[in-house]
Write a protein that holds these residues in place. Structure first.
Motif, PDB file in Angstrom:
ATOM      1  N   UNK A 177      18.482  29.976 -24.284  1.00  0.00           N
ATOM      2  CA  UNK A 177      19.021  30.816 -25.361  1.00  0.00           C
ATOM      3  C   UNK A 177      19.394  29.946 -26.565  1.00  0.00           C
ATOM      4  N   UNK A 178      20.060  28.838 -26.304  1.00  0.00           N
ATOM      5  CA  UNK A 178      20.509  27.966 -27.392  1.00  0.00           C
ATOM      6  C   UNK A 178      19.339  27.334 -28.129  1.00  0.00           C
TER       7      UNK A 178
ATOM      8  N   UNK B  49      28.660  31.663 -15.925  1.00  0.00           N
ATOM      9  CA  UNK B  49      28.236  32.053 -14.574  1.00  0.00           C
ATOM     10  C   UNK B  49      27.329  30.984 -13.953  1.00  0.00           C
ATOM     11  N   UNK B  50      27.293  29.830 -14.582  1.00  0.00           N
ATOM     12  CA  UNK B  50      26.563  28.661 -14.095  1.00  0.00           C
ATOM     13  C   UNK B  50      25.043  28.824 -14.127  1.00  0.00           C
ATOM     14  N   UNK B  51      24.577  29.640 -15.066  1.00  0.00           N
ATOM     15  CA  UNK B  51      23.146  29.779 -15.293  1.00  0.00           C
ATOM     16  C   UNK B  51      22.793  28.860 -16.469  1.00  0.00           C
ATOM     17  N   UNK B  52      22.884  27.554 -16.209  1.00  0.00           N
ATOM     18  CA  UNK B  52      22.774  26.547 -17.257  1.00  0.00           C
ATOM     19  C   UNK B  52      21.393  26.510 -17.908  1.00  0.00           C
ATOM     20  N   UNK B  53      20.340  26.646 -17.114  1.00  0.00           N
ATOM     21  CA  UNK B  53      18.986  26.576 -17.672  1.00  0.00           C
ATOM     22  C   UNK B  53      18.718  27.730 -18.634  1.00  0.00           C
TER      23      UNK B  53
ATOM     24  N   UNK C 197      21.007  40.392 -27.641  1.00  0.00           N
ATOM     25  CA  UNK C 197      20.752  38.970 -27.408  1.00  0.00           C
ATOM     26  C   UNK C 197      20.618  38.187 -28.710  1.00  0.00           C
ATOM     27  N   UNK C 198      19.946  38.757 -29.682  1.00  0.00           N
ATOM     28  CA  UNK C 198      19.711  38.029 -30.936  1.00  0.00           C
ATOM     29  C   UNK C 198      20.959  37.959 -31.817  1.00  0.00           C
ATOM     30  N   UNK C 199      21.716  39.030 -31.882  1.00  0.00           N
ATOM     31  CA  UNK C 199      22.897  39.077 -32.750  1.00  0.00           C
ATOM     32  C   UNK C 199      24.106  38.359 -32.165  1.00  0.00           C
ATOM     33  N   UNK C 200      24.102  38.131 -30.878  1.00  0.00           N
ATOM     34  CA  UNK C 200      25.254  37.525 -30.207  1.00  0.00           C
ATOM     35  C   UNK C 200      24.803  36.365 -29.328  1.00  0.00           C
ATOM     36  N   UNK C 201      24.065  35.453 -29.934  1.00  0.00           N
ATOM     37  CA  UNK C 201      23.487  34.340 -29.182  1.00  0.00           C
ATOM     38  C   UNK C 201      24.548  33.418 -28.592  1.00  0.00           C
ATOM     39  N   UNK C 202      25.589  33.128 -29.341  1.00  0.00           N
ATOM     40  CA  UNK C 202      26.638  32.252 -28.827  1.00  0.00           C
ATOM     41  C   UNK C 202      27.333  32.889 -27.626  1.00  0.00           C
ATOM     42  N   UNK C 203      27.732  34.140 -27.774  1.00  0.00           N
ATOM     43  CA  UNK C 203      28.409  34.823 -26.686  1.00  0.00           C
ATOM     44  C   UNK C 203      27.507  34.922 -25.453  1.00  0.00           C
ATOM     45  N   UNK C 204      26.235  35.202 -25.682  1.00  0.00           N
ATOM     46  CA  UNK C 204      25.260  35.313 -24.590  1.00  0.00           C
ATOM     47  C   UNK C 204      25.095  33.964 -23.887  1.00  0.00           C
TER      48      UNK C 204
END
Length: 186
Positions: A98-99, A89-93, A75-82
């Motif tokens: 993450x951002x 998948x429409x999990x906007x919140x 999660x930390x190393x690939x924040x943009x991809x995550x």
């Protein structure tokens, strides 16, 4: 979402050259297959991990990308991809979360943040992010070839009930390539 730039060390092994070629061709299935081969030998190779995630996202396998990220504590190393996979998948919140907690702050992350707000119907927040990005581009004279940024900004402007920034929009006239878009908003 785009693949990250390739490092010169990638040319040391033929398999990395093969991966570069499949990425350039846009063959995401083959890129994914090659990434899996690389990761079998070099499980922590960051560029191969990122390329695998981007391939999965481009193949509409964002759920699989999220599972891979979580199961490998990436999660930390690939924040943009995550964040992008969550958006996809429409999990906007959760994508917003993450951002906003990310240590990365760049145009791509900010555009993704604005898109998340837009999808949630928070047009004002989305608008403010796009406005800031455009102001920064104008100030740094990097405004050329930003059609997507303008299109998204104008969509937020149109959806934003306040529309209090007509002066700002008037200042953008010289950058807008399609006067029809401008004319329809004024």
């Amino acid at each position: 979402i785009r693949y990250r730039s390739r490092h010169s060390c990638w040319t040391a092994l033929p398999i990395f050259n093969e991966l570069n070629e499949t990425i350039e061709k846009g063959d995401h299935n083959q890129s994914l297959s090659i990434c899996n081969k690389i990761l079998a030998q070099y499980p922590t190779e960051k560029e191969a991990i990122s390329s695998k995630l981007i391939s999965l996202i481009n193949l509409s396998k964002s759920d699989e990308a999220i599972t891979f990220i979580k199961s490998n504590n990436l999660e930390k190393d690939n924040q943009l991809e995550y964040a992008y996979a969550l958006y996809d998948i429409k999990n906007f919140k959760e994508s917003i979360d993450v951002i906003t907690k990310s240590e990365q702050s760049n145009d791509v992350m900010n555009i993704l943040l604005a898109q998340n707000y837009y999808k949630l119907g928070d047009y004002e927040k989305s608008y403010e992010i796009y406005k800031k990005l455009i102001e920064e581009k104008i100030n740094s004279e990097e405004i050329e070839n930003e059609a997507d940024l303008f299109a998204n900004f104008l969509a937020c402007f149109a959806m934003n009930a306040n529309n209090k920034d007509k002066d700002f929009l008037n200042g953008l006239k010289k950058y807008l390539s399609t006067w029809e878009s401008y004319y329809n908003l004024i």
